[in-house]
Design a protein around this motif. Sequence first.
Motif, PDB file in Angstrom:
ATOM      1  N   VAL A 140       0.836  -1.199   0.000  1.00  0.00           N
ATOM      2  CA  VAL A 140       0.000   0.000   0.000  1.00  0.00           C
ATOM      3  C   VAL A 140       0.873   1.252   0.000  1.00  0.00           C
ATOM      4  N   ARG A 141       1.927   1.238   0.792  1.00  0.00           N
ATOM      5  CA  ARG A 141       2.834   2.382   0.866  1.00  0.00           C
ATOM      6  C   ARG A 141       3.362   2.750  -0.519  1.00  0.00           C
ATOM      7  N   GLY A 142       3.882   1.772  -1.234  1.00  0.00           N
ATOM      8  CA  GLY A 142       4.442   2.048  -2.557  1.00  0.00           C
ATOM      9  C   GLY A 142       3.404   2.534  -3.545  1.00  0.00           C
TER      10      GLY A 142
ATOM     11  N   ARG B 165      -5.370   0.661  -9.647  1.00  0.00           N
ATOM     12  CA  ARG B 165      -4.280  -0.155  -9.092  1.00  0.00           C
ATOM     13  C   ARG B 165      -4.234  -0.017  -7.574  1.00  0.00           C
ATOM     14  N   VAL B 166      -4.366   1.216  -7.083  1.00  0.00           N
ATOM     15  CA  VAL B 166      -4.371   1.421  -5.631  1.00  0.00           C
ATOM     16  C   VAL B 166      -5.578   0.729  -5.014  1.00  0.00           C
ATOM     17  N   GLY B 167      -6.730   0.842  -5.668  1.00  0.00           N
ATOM     18  CA  GLY B 167      -7.920   0.171  -5.167  1.00  0.00           C
ATOM     19  C   GLY B 167      -7.725  -1.334  -5.053  1.00  0.00           C
TER      20      GLY B 167
ATOM     21  N   ASP C 215      -6.771  -6.178  -1.611  1.00  0.00           N
ATOM     22  CA  ASP C 215      -5.953  -7.324  -1.215  1.00  0.00           C
ATOM     23  C   ASP C 215      -5.464  -7.177   0.227  1.00  0.00           C
ATOM     24  N   ARG C 216      -5.094  -5.945   0.602  1.00  0.00           N
ATOM     25  CA  ARG C 216      -4.589  -5.728   1.959  1.00  0.00           C
ATOM     26  C   ARG C 216      -5.688  -5.940   2.996  1.00  0.00           C
TER      27      ARG C 216
END
Length: 356
Positions: free
Chosen positions: A127-129, A170-172, A177-178
């Motif tokens: 998530v950070r990246g 992509r972030v979503g 997944d997280r």
Amino acid sequence: MSSRDYFDSARDIPLAARELAAELGVDVVPHKGQLQTGGPFILDALGLRGTVDGQELHATVAHRFVGSMLGTALVACELPFRRPLWVDLSVTGRTVPSAEFSDELESEFAISTEDEPFRRSLLAEPVRGALLQCTRAGYRPLLDDQRFLMSAYGLGSRKELREFFRSALRVGAVLRDRQRTLARSGNHAQLARGWLACARDLAGTLDEDALTLELEAPGGALRLWVEHPRYGSWLTSLSVALDPPLPGELRITTVSGMWERWFTSDIEVGNPEFDKQFVVRASSREYAERVISPETQSCLTTLAAEGSELLVTEGRVEWSAKRLVTQPDDTKRLLHSALRLLDALTRHAERRAAYR
């Protein structure tokens, strides 16, 4: 890149938005509300709404009017979570990175939360990246416990518009997944434990992800749930649906202003403390006095003291408090108060034996 890919004028932007909607398989809908960074000076705004790869998407594409009609797009894309994370959390991309922090994520984002263990777990890789990639691309991301939202302005081509949405999606996907492996927030874990114990004691059911407790009782169905409207604001609500409704018109509310005394017809039941606290309307005085017995008055007073708003009609009881009810004893007391009120209302309306 061909010259046709660039927006030659503002007229190209709605066309590009419709093309993008077709590529993503979402609908073009009327634009509602303001863009996050758009202010009032936006033109030709179109809304996009639908589902992409299982992710709900709401977006707006518009032209930003800054004294010219050049072809630059202002865009905002919102990806709501299926279930809230149940935590006070705000992760907002900074306009300018802060030199105060050595950590790159904190330099690029203003992060607010009181649940540090949850923050560290959520904002670890990947998530950070993914979030840092968005700020490096010049986008403005925002993450809270209910959604991921990203905005950008000055996009000048179809390619840039496409890449913006690809980045957001992509972030979503990374966040979804997280969430599958993410431990619950402190609030979520505490509420789920306490409410589950109450649900078991009262033969109810609890949706632990949605934090919604439901149970059936003689004369009605009870529902208790949590809402988190914004950072620092929590709401615990309870409703009871009377089945069947009481045999007569009834409305009991807590007094929120003097206008209720001046402009509404109020039936007083003869208890000065109760009459001061509640406004009563009913199909007849005889009916009100029968249903709002001393026992009913006691139940109403007890329930009202636990929250900020209370409404009773012939068909429903609605209660809410601007806080979290987390402790099992508090939750159980609230539920029993609601059940006693339900019993008192229906019993005095039907003249039957008391609930125990």
